[in-house]
Design a protein around this motif. Structure first.
Motif, PDB file in Angstrom:
ATOM      1  N   GLY A   1       0.848  -1.096  -0.057  1.00 53.95           N
ATOM      2  CA  GLY A   1       0.050   0.088   0.073  1.00 53.95           C
ATOM      3  C   GLY A   1       0.605   1.197  -0.021  1.00 53.95           C
ATOM      4  N   ASP A   2       1.905   1.276   0.709  1.00 50.58           N
ATOM      5  CA  ASP A   2       2.865   2.337   0.717  1.00 50.58           C
ATOM      6  C   ASP A   2       3.405   2.661  -0.509  1.00 50.58           C
ATOM      7  OD1 ASP A   2       2.488   3.114   3.681  1.00 50.58           O
ATOM      8  OD2 ASP A   2       3.920   1.557   4.158  1.00 50.58           O
ATOM      9  N   GLU A   3       3.894   1.485  -1.153  1.00 42.18           N
ATOM     10  CA  GLU A   3       4.574   1.721  -2.670  1.00 42.18           C
ATOM     11  C   GLU A   3       3.789   2.154  -3.608  1.00 42.18           C
ATOM     12  OE1 GLU A   3       7.984  -2.028  -2.179  1.00 42.18           O
ATOM     13  OE2 GLU A   3       5.754  -2.388  -2.658  1.00 42.18           O
ATOM     14  N   ILE A   4       2.437   1.641  -3.560  1.00 43.66           N
ATOM     15  CA  ILE A   4       1.268   2.032  -4.390  1.00 43.66           C
ATOM     16  C   ILE A   4       1.094   3.707  -4.286  1.00 43.66           C
ATOM     17  CG2 ILE A   4      -0.926   1.745  -5.313  1.00 43.66           C
ATOM     18  CD1 ILE A   4      -0.718  -1.004  -4.657  1.00 43.66           C
ATOM     19  N   ALA A   5       1.092   4.010  -2.995  1.00 44.16           N
ATOM     20  CA  ALA A   5       0.604   5.438  -2.698  1.00 44.16           C
ATOM     21  C   ALA A   5       1.649   6.276  -3.281  1.00 44.16           C
ATOM     22  CB  ALA A   5       0.546   5.568  -1.062  1.00 44.16           C
ATOM     23  N   THR A   6       3.104   5.761  -3.117  1.00 44.68           N
ATOM     24  CA  THR A   6       4.232   6.562  -3.522  1.00 44.68           C
ATOM     25  C   THR A   6       4.097   6.716  -5.255  1.00 44.68           C
ATOM     26  OG1 THR A   6       5.487   6.200  -1.778  1.00 44.68           O
ATOM     27  CG2 THR A   6       6.575   7.002  -3.564  1.00 44.68           C
ATOM     28  N   GLN A   7       3.788   5.504  -5.710  1.00 39.57           N
ATOM     29  CA  GLN A   7       4.005   5.499  -7.291  1.00 39.57           C
ATOM     30  C   GLN A   7       2.858   6.390  -7.783  1.00 39.57           C
ATOM     31  OE1 GLN A   7       5.965   3.523  -8.896  1.00 39.57           O
ATOM     32  NE2 GLN A   7       4.943   4.639 -10.650  1.00 39.57           N
ATOM     33  N   LEU A   8       1.407   6.189  -7.029  1.00 34.27           N
ATOM     34  CA  LEU A   8       0.595   6.949  -7.894  1.00 34.27           C
ATOM     35  C   LEU A   8       0.486   8.470  -7.013  1.00 34.27           C
ATOM     36  CD1 LEU A   8      -2.092   4.089  -7.790  1.00 34.27           C
ATOM     37  CD2 LEU A   8      -0.935   5.080  -9.683  1.00 34.27           C
ATOM     38  N   GLN A   9       1.378   8.894  -6.273  1.00 29.33           N
ATOM     39  CA  GLN A   9       1.300  10.067  -5.447  1.00 29.33           C
ATOM     40  C   GLN A   9      -0.090  10.417  -4.917  1.00 29.33           C
ATOM     41  OE1 GLN A   9       2.321  12.644  -8.742  1.00 29.33           O
ATOM     42  NE2 GLN A   9       4.534  12.050  -8.469  1.00 29.33           N
ATOM     43  N   LEU A  10      -0.519   9.272  -3.914  1.00 28.03           N
ATOM     44  CA  LEU A  10      -1.900   9.331  -3.281  1.00 28.03           C
ATOM     45  C   LEU A  10      -1.617   8.976  -2.013  1.00 28.03           C
ATOM     46  CD1 LEU A  10      -4.102   7.385  -5.573  1.00 28.03           C
ATOM     47  CD2 LEU A  10      -4.241   9.846  -5.336  1.00 28.03           C
ATOM     48  N   ASN A  11      -2.436   9.416  -1.072  1.00 28.96           N
ATOM     49  CA  ASN A  11      -2.482   9.149   0.234  1.00 28.96           C
ATOM     50  C   ASN A  11      -2.692   7.612   0.518  1.00 28.96           C
ATOM     51  OD1 ASN A  11      -3.637   8.390   2.956  1.00 28.96           O
ATOM     52  ND2 ASN A  11      -3.452  10.693   3.468  1.00 28.96           N
ATOM     53  N   LYS A  12      -1.900   6.938   1.537  1.00 32.07           N
ATOM     54  CA  LYS A  12      -1.974   5.618   1.692  1.00 32.07           C
ATOM     55  C   LYS A  12      -3.374   4.948   2.091  1.00 32.07           C
ATOM     56  CE  LYS A  12      -0.816   1.663   4.181  1.00 32.07           C
ATOM     57  NZ  LYS A  12      -0.019   0.805   5.347  1.00 32.07           N
ATOM     58  N   ASN A  13      -4.242   5.691   2.813  1.00 27.06           N
ATOM     59  CA  ASN A  13      -5.479   5.538   3.271  1.00 27.06           C
ATOM     60  C   ASN A  13      -6.430   5.315   1.907  1.00 27.06           C
ATOM     61  OD1 ASN A  13      -4.833   5.221   5.880  1.00 27.06           O
ATOM     62  ND2 ASN A  13      -5.528   7.369   6.107  1.00 27.06           N
ATOM     63  N   THR A  14      -6.074   6.569   0.791  1.00 21.40           N
ATOM     64  CA  THR A  14      -7.048   6.324  -0.342  1.00 21.40           C
ATOM     65  C   THR A  14      -6.630   5.098  -1.192  1.00 21.40           C
ATOM     66  OG1 THR A  14      -6.840   8.986  -0.441  1.00 21.40           O
ATOM     67  CG2 THR A  14      -7.136   7.794  -2.524  1.00 21.40           C
ATOM     68  N   VAL A  15      -5.253   4.819  -1.204  1.00 22.25           N
ATOM     69  CA  VAL A  15      -4.968   3.753  -1.913  1.00 22.25           C
ATOM     70  C   VAL A  15      -5.771   2.483  -1.000  1.00 22.25           C
ATOM     71  CG1 VAL A  15      -3.050   2.119  -2.405  1.00 22.25           C
ATOM     72  CG2 VAL A  15      -2.744   4.592  -2.488  1.00 22.25           C
ATOM     73  N   MET A  16      -5.615   2.289  -0.048  1.00 24.40           N
ATOM     74  CA  MET A  16      -6.122   1.176   0.728  1.00 24.40           C
ATOM     75  C   MET A  16      -7.826   1.171   0.426  1.00 24.40           C
ATOM     76  SD  MET A  16      -3.461  -0.269   1.482  1.00 24.40           S
ATOM     77  CE  MET A  16      -3.965  -1.807   2.577  1.00 24.40           C
ATOM     78  N   THR A  17      -8.424   2.036   0.428  1.00 21.99           N
ATOM     79  CA  THR A  17      -9.835   2.186   0.244  1.00 21.99           C
ATOM     80  C   THR A  17     -10.021   1.988  -1.326  1.00 21.99           C
ATOM     81  OG1 THR A  17     -10.114   4.211   1.917  1.00 21.99           O
ATOM     82  CG2 THR A  17     -11.728   3.664   0.031  1.00 21.99           C
ATOM     83  N   ARG A  18      -9.290   2.380  -2.134  1.00 25.12           N
ATOM     84  CA  ARG A  18      -9.314   2.131  -3.716  1.00 25.12           C
ATOM     85  C   ARG A  18      -9.306   0.495  -3.715  1.00 25.12           C
ATOM     86  NH1 ARG A  18      -6.953   7.241  -6.990  1.00 25.12           N
ATOM     87  NH2 ARG A  18      -8.484   8.742  -6.296  1.00 25.12           N
ATOM     88  N   LEU A  19      -8.298   0.069  -3.152  1.00 23.26           N
ATOM     89  CA  LEU A  19      -7.952  -1.335  -3.476  1.00 23.26           C
ATOM     90  C   LEU A  19      -9.384  -2.209  -2.903  1.00 23.26           C
ATOM     91  CD1 LEU A  19      -4.313  -1.700  -2.367  1.00 23.26           C
ATOM     92  CD2 LEU A  19      -5.167  -2.257  -4.652  1.00 23.26           C
ATOM     93  N   PHE A  20      -9.807  -1.824  -1.688  1.00 23.34           N
ATOM     94  CA  PHE A  20     -10.831  -2.539  -1.114  1.00 23.34           C
ATOM     95  C   PHE A  20     -12.154  -2.379  -2.008  1.00 23.34           C
ATOM     96  CE2 PHE A  20     -14.851  -2.142   1.520  1.00 23.34           C
ATOM     97  CZ  PHE A  20     -14.787  -3.186   2.150  1.00 23.34           C
ATOM     98  N   ARG A  21     -12.199  -1.118  -2.450  1.00 21.82           N
ATOM     99  CA  ARG A  21     -13.441  -1.022  -3.451  1.00 21.82           C
ATOM    100  C   ARG A  21     -13.271  -1.638  -4.855  1.00 21.82           C
ATOM    101  NH1 ARG A  21     -14.351   5.566  -2.300  1.00 21.82           N
ATOM    102  NH2 ARG A  21     -15.489   5.121  -0.272  1.00 21.82           N
ATOM    103  N   ALA A  22     -12.268  -1.886  -5.426  1.00 22.81           N
ATOM    104  CA  ALA A  22     -11.819  -2.514  -6.579  1.00 22.81           C
ATOM    105  C   ALA A  22     -12.003  -4.044  -6.250  1.00 22.81           C
ATOM    106  CB  ALA A  22     -10.307  -2.468  -6.823  1.00 22.81           C
ATOM    107  N   ARG A  23     -11.586  -4.627  -5.275  1.00 21.17           N
ATOM    108  CA  ARG A  23     -11.921  -6.063  -4.713  1.00 21.17           C
ATOM    109  C   ARG A  23     -13.421  -6.376  -4.615  1.00 21.17           C
ATOM    110  NH1 ARG A  23      -8.105  -5.388  -0.615  1.00 21.17           N
ATOM    111  NH2 ARG A  23      -6.056  -5.537  -1.491  1.00 21.17           N
ATOM    112  N   ASN A  24     -14.064  -5.307  -3.970  1.00 18.99           N
ATOM    113  CA  ASN A  24     -15.430  -5.503  -4.041  1.00 18.99           C
ATOM    114  C   ASN A  24     -16.281  -5.526  -5.305  1.00 18.99           C
ATOM    115  OD1 ASN A  24     -15.397  -6.168  -1.184  1.00 18.99           O
ATOM    116  ND2 ASN A  24     -15.894  -4.048  -0.365  1.00 18.99           N
ATOM    117  N   GLN A  25     -15.820  -4.747  -6.245  1.00 20.66           N
ATOM    118  CA  GLN A  25     -16.516  -4.592  -7.124  1.00 20.66           C
ATOM    119  C   GLN A  25     -16.171  -5.836  -8.122  1.00 20.66           C
ATOM    120  OE1 GLN A  25     -15.695  -0.828  -9.206  1.00 20.66           O
ATOM    121  NE2 GLN A  25     -16.200   0.454  -7.538  1.00 20.66           N
TER     122      GLN A  25
END
Length: 185
Positions: free
Chosen positions: A144-168
């Motif tokens: 999550g930290d590496e993705i946040a750095t890569q996409l220039q996002l907050n880690k919490n935003t990344v984790m939320t997006r991953l959660f929503r992506a998996r649910n979808q």
């Protein structure tokens, strides 16, 4: 004066050879991952190959700026993402859509190949904001930290997006898994 020139020439050649070895090590280590990511971004084999080649060209030119070898993967992914974005800045011609490239299954069974295409289709259908972090996690194994750095996002935003992506993805695949369960007993 003559020995000094030979020493300087030897140093230059030695430096070029070190840069070449360093670059070849990057290509060997990350070529498959970069190609898979490029393909996920564009869904076209030849475009993905072009993006990877452009990525390596830019990486070669900027190789001296890479200070931390442990950050090489993220550095190359960033270059690839920017290279993919650049292709939209260039003039695009209308292309005819073709079927997505199917990845051969390990066991070779038609059911597994169909399932893989179905999963790929549903991942591709996710909104980019959900698809991109999911692909970075699934294909590259980034945290999550590496993705946040890569996409220039907050880690919490990344984790939320991953959660929503998996649910979808789970919701989209649910009817398929129920149908498969009925067919196979």
């Amino acid at each position: 004066m003559w020995p000094r020139k030979q020493t300087r020439d030897t140093q230059v050649l030695s430096g070029m050879m070190m840069k070449q070895r360093r670059f070849e090590a990057l290509v060997d280590a990350f070529q498959a991952d970069l190609y898979r990511y490029a393909y996920w971004l564009c869904h076209d084999k030849t475009v993905a190959e072009d993006i990877v080649q452009e990525t390596y060209l830019r990486a070669w030119k900027a190789l001296d700026s890479l200070q931390d070898e442990h950050a090489a993967k993220s550095w190359l992914i960033t270059i690839l993402r920017r290279e993919n974005a650049r292709r939209f800045e260039r003039k695009q011609f209308d292309l005819v859509d073709i079927d997505d490239f199917a990845v051969a299954s390990e066991d070779g069974s038609p059911d597994t190949a169909i399932e893989q295409r179905e999963i790929q289709r549903h991942i591709s259908a996710l909104a980019l904001e959900y698809r991109e972090p999911l692909i970075l996690q699934l294909i590259f194994g980034l945290s999550g930290d590496e993705i946040a750095t890569q996409l220039q996002l907050n880690k919490n935003t990344v984790m939320t997006r991953l959660f929503r992506a998996r649910n979808q993805l789970k919701d989209a695949l649910q009817p398929y898994s129920q149908q498969g369960g009925q067919q196979h007993g």
